[in-house]
Design a protein around this motif. Structure first.
Motif, mmCIF file in Angstrom:
data_model
loop_
_atom_site.group_PDB
_atom_site.id
_atom_site.type_symbol
_atom_site.label_atom_id
_atom_site.label_comp_id
_atom_site.label_asym_id
_atom_site.label_seq_id
_atom_site.Cartn_x
_atom_site.Cartn_y
_atom_site.Cartn_z
ATOM 1 N N GLY A 79 48.142 43.608 45.080
ATOM 2 C CA GLY A 79 47.865 44.327 46.329
ATOM 3 C C GLY A 79 47.901 45.827 46.137
ATOM 4 N N CYS A 80 48.866 46.307 45.363
ATOM 5 C CA CYS A 80 48.963 47.754 45.102
ATOM 6 C C CYS A 80 47.760 48.259 44.297
ATOM 7 N N VAL A 81 47.324 47.452 43.317
ATOM 8 C CA VAL A 81 46.145 47.834 42.524
ATOM 9 C C VAL A 81 44.906 47.906 43.416
ATOM 10 N N ALA A 82 44.748 46.903 44.293
ATOM 11 C CA ALA A 82 43.601 46.906 45.214
ATOM 12 C C ALA A 82 43.637 48.130 46.125
ATOM 13 N N ALA A 83 44.819 48.472 46.625
ATOM 14 C CA ALA A 83 44.952 49.649 47.486
ATOM 15 C C ALA A 83 44.639 50.929 46.718
ATOM 16 N N THR A 84 45.118 51.019 45.466
ATOM 17 C CA THR A 84 44.841 52.196 44.634
ATOM 18 C C THR A 84 43.351 52.328 44.357
ATOM 19 N N LEU A 122 50.571 47.940 34.583
ATOM 20 C CA LEU A 122 51.622 48.849 35.053
ATOM 21 C C LEU A 122 52.223 48.362 36.366
ATOM 22 N N ALA A 123 51.361 47.968 37.313
ATOM 23 C CA ALA A 123 51.846 47.513 38.622
ATOM 24 C C ALA A 123 52.705 46.262 38.487
ATOM 25 N N THR A 124 52.313 45.333 37.629
ATOM 26 C CA THR A 124 53.080 44.093 37.452
ATOM 27 C C THR A 124 54.470 44.379 36.875
ATOM 28 N N VAL A 125 54.526 45.226 35.865
ATOM 29 C CA VAL A 125 55.816 45.564 35.255
ATOM 30 C C VAL A 125 56.724 46.250 36.275
ATOM 31 N N LEU A 126 56.169 47.207 37.016
ATOM 32 C CA LEU A 126 56.978 47.926 38.002
ATOM 33 C C LEU A 126 57.501 46.988 39.093
ATOM 34 N N GLN A 127 56.654 46.125 39.601
ATOM 35 C CA GLN A 127 57.079 45.219 40.672
ATOM 36 C C GLN A 127 58.136 44.238 40.194
ATOM 37 N N LEU A 128 57.994 43.724 38.977
ATOM 38 C CA LEU A 128 59.009 42.819 38.436
ATOM 39 C C LEU A 128 60.356 43.519 38.304
ATOM 40 N N VAL A 129 60.328 44.772 37.865
ATOM 41 C CA VAL A 129 61.575 45.525 37.728
ATOM 42 C C VAL A 129 62.178 45.823 39.095
#
Length: 506
Positions: free
Chosen positions: A22-27, A380-387
């Motif tokens: 979702g964040c990638v789509a928004a970006t 990047l978004a996946t790593v950040l969200q998991l953390v």
């Protein structure tokens, strides 16, 4: 119990991935909308960061084929104007003398960032004076005063001389299609050239010079919305009728210099989406407007710049020009050819010299658009969200600051100056912030909201530290409790039974 914990972890991971997408789509949406604006807000950030990255470099390693010192700029500077007077009153014999002297030294090519679109202006100045004095036969006198023939002879004898022309982009006239015969046959199909810069009304050198020169090319280098020149068009569309769905192109004059140096015909120059081919010798990455992003020299690198009057007066040995690329241009303030660039103000002639240097050494800045870095955005978004899912919000805020600073330093200190890759770094910064904000919102509307309700309910009956322990380990709770080895002390309060018998249960 372990199975329940694993299930909870899988659920969190799944929601993290969904939030990341979702964040990638928004970006992506924000970037595309920003780029559609006349002055892109994200583009402003990208350009500011790239300017900073280019400005802080000392050296660039652009000496594989030709070193910056092998490119010479003959500069019509303020000192030359002081020595020789107003440039409008210079006879063309001055330029003829400079070109002849340079050519006698054996340069590789001579590129003139000087316009010869009108006959010798000196003779026109004196024409009015002659008429006022009542002197007849003015035409013959004008021909005698003109030094155009001297300049044409110097250009012809020098051999590898390249002239320039400009585009009158405010002209209301349309050039005659017959003028197309002057340009070499360089075509691209309409689809490929649909976004190429289009010339409106090319103003060419006068015929006597056109016929004497090796080639004549454009000098256009459009500025960005902030007035800074960062890109350099290699080819542009001429304003003539299409030929079988193909548009006639013209190159900027350094491109012709390069083609001849590589011993390639003009037909070897091919335009494609994102690339300009110089036969099989060079493939230059360009944007959709057929413009390359210039890789400017570092602070410790310079083209050799020599005052015009010193060459005219032959104050340096002719051997100095041996096997050099020579450009003639101006840095004099009154001649208005100073350009704003990422590395400061430079005379316009250095744009052409920089483009030639970049292509000869194949030191290109490769420009990646948002779609070409989409996979990295997802990662990047996946790593950040998991953390963020397994980290308290306060630590998440610190991580966000560290991530933004890391992306900034990675781009400014390494990716652009060392790897010569330009990416939409503002999109990465926006994505990082979106990931943190979305993780906070997710916590509030799911886990955070549930824990807040539970905490308020139990704090009335259970000590706060016990409530917090339950909230922190909710996945470990199960019906029937937890089996452990414990030591229990049973005690009584004196008189409690008698006291409790006379009270209500509440």
């Amino acid at each position: 119990m372990q199975e329940k914990q694993k299930k909870g972890l899988r659920t969190k991971a799944l929601f993290a991935v969904l939030l990341a997408l979702g964040c990638v789509a928004a970006t992506l949406a924000i970037t595309l909308v920003s780029n559609a604006l006349q002055r892109s807000p994200l583009g402003v950030i990208d350009n500011a960061l790239s300017d900073l990255a280019l400005k802080q470099r000392r050296t660039t390693g652009q000496d594989k084929v030709v070193a910056p010192q092998d490119i010479i700029v003959i500069d019509i500077d303020d000192e030359s104007l002081e020595k020789l007077g107003r440039i409008q009153l210079w006879p063309r014999a001055f330029d003829a003398g400079v070109i002849s002297y340079i050519a006698s030294g054996g340069p590789l090519a001579i590129g003139l960032d000087v316009l010869y679109t009108e006959p010798d202006s000196l003779s026109q100045v004196y024409a009015a004076l002659l008429k006022v004095k009542g002197i007849g036969n003015v035409e013959n006198i004008l021909r005698a005063l003109s030094t155009d023939d001297s300049l044409a002879s110097a250009i012809r004898n020098a051999g590898d001389v390249y002239l320039s022309f400009f585009d009158d982009d405010v002209s209301q006239q349309r050039p005659s299609d017959s003028l197309a015969a002057f340009f070499p046959p360089l075509y691209a199909d309409k689809i490929t050239a649909q976004n190429f810069h289009r010339l409106r009304y090319p103003v060419l050198p006068i015929e006597v010079f056109r016929l004497a020169a090796k080639h004549s090319g454009a000098i256009n280098a459009p500025r960005d919305a902030d007035g800074t020149t960062r890109t350099y068009p290699l080819v542009q569309v001429l304003p003539f009728a299409p030929k079988q769905d193909s548009l006639l192109l013209v190159a900027n004059f350094p491109v012709f210099m390069l083609l001849d140096h590589l011993k390639l015909p003009v037909s070897a120059l091919k335009a494609a989406q994102g690339k300009i081919f110089f036969g099989g010798e060079r493939i230059v990455p360009v944007n959709d407007r057929a413009a390359m992003r210039l890789n400017w020299l570092g602070t410790d690198e310079h083209f050799r710049r020599i005052s015009y009057y010193k060459v005219l007066e032959q104050k340096m040995p002719r051997e100095f020009f041996k096997d050099k690329f020579v450009f003639l241009g101006t840095s004099a303030a009154g001649l208005q050819d100073i350009k704003n660039t990422p590395v400061g103000q430079l005379p316009g002639v250095e744009l052409h010299a920089t483009a030639l240097c970049n292509i000869l050494n194949e030191t290109y800045l490769t420009e990646k658009n948002i779609f070409e870095v989409l996979l990295w955005l997802v990662l990047l978004a996946t790593v950040l969200q998991l953390v963020f899912q397994f980290m308290p919000p306060a630590l998440g805020a610190i991580l966000t600051i560290v991530a933004v600073a890391g992306e900034f330093l990675f781009f400014v200190l390494y990716l652009l100056p060392s790897q010569l890759v330009f990416i939409p770094v503002a999109s990465f910064l926006i994505l990082t912030l979106l990931c943190y904000v979305s993780s906070l919102l997710y916590r509030y509307f799911t886990e955070g909201r549930e824990k807040l309700i539970l905490k308020r309910a139990f704090e009335t009956y259970v000590p706060p530290d016990v409530v917090q322990q339950v909230l922190d380990n909710s996945d470990a709770l199960s019906l029937g409790g937890d089996k452990r080895f414990l030591t229990v002390l049973f005690s009584d309060i004196r008189g409690f039974t008698t006291y409790s018998e006379v009270l209500d249960p509440q």
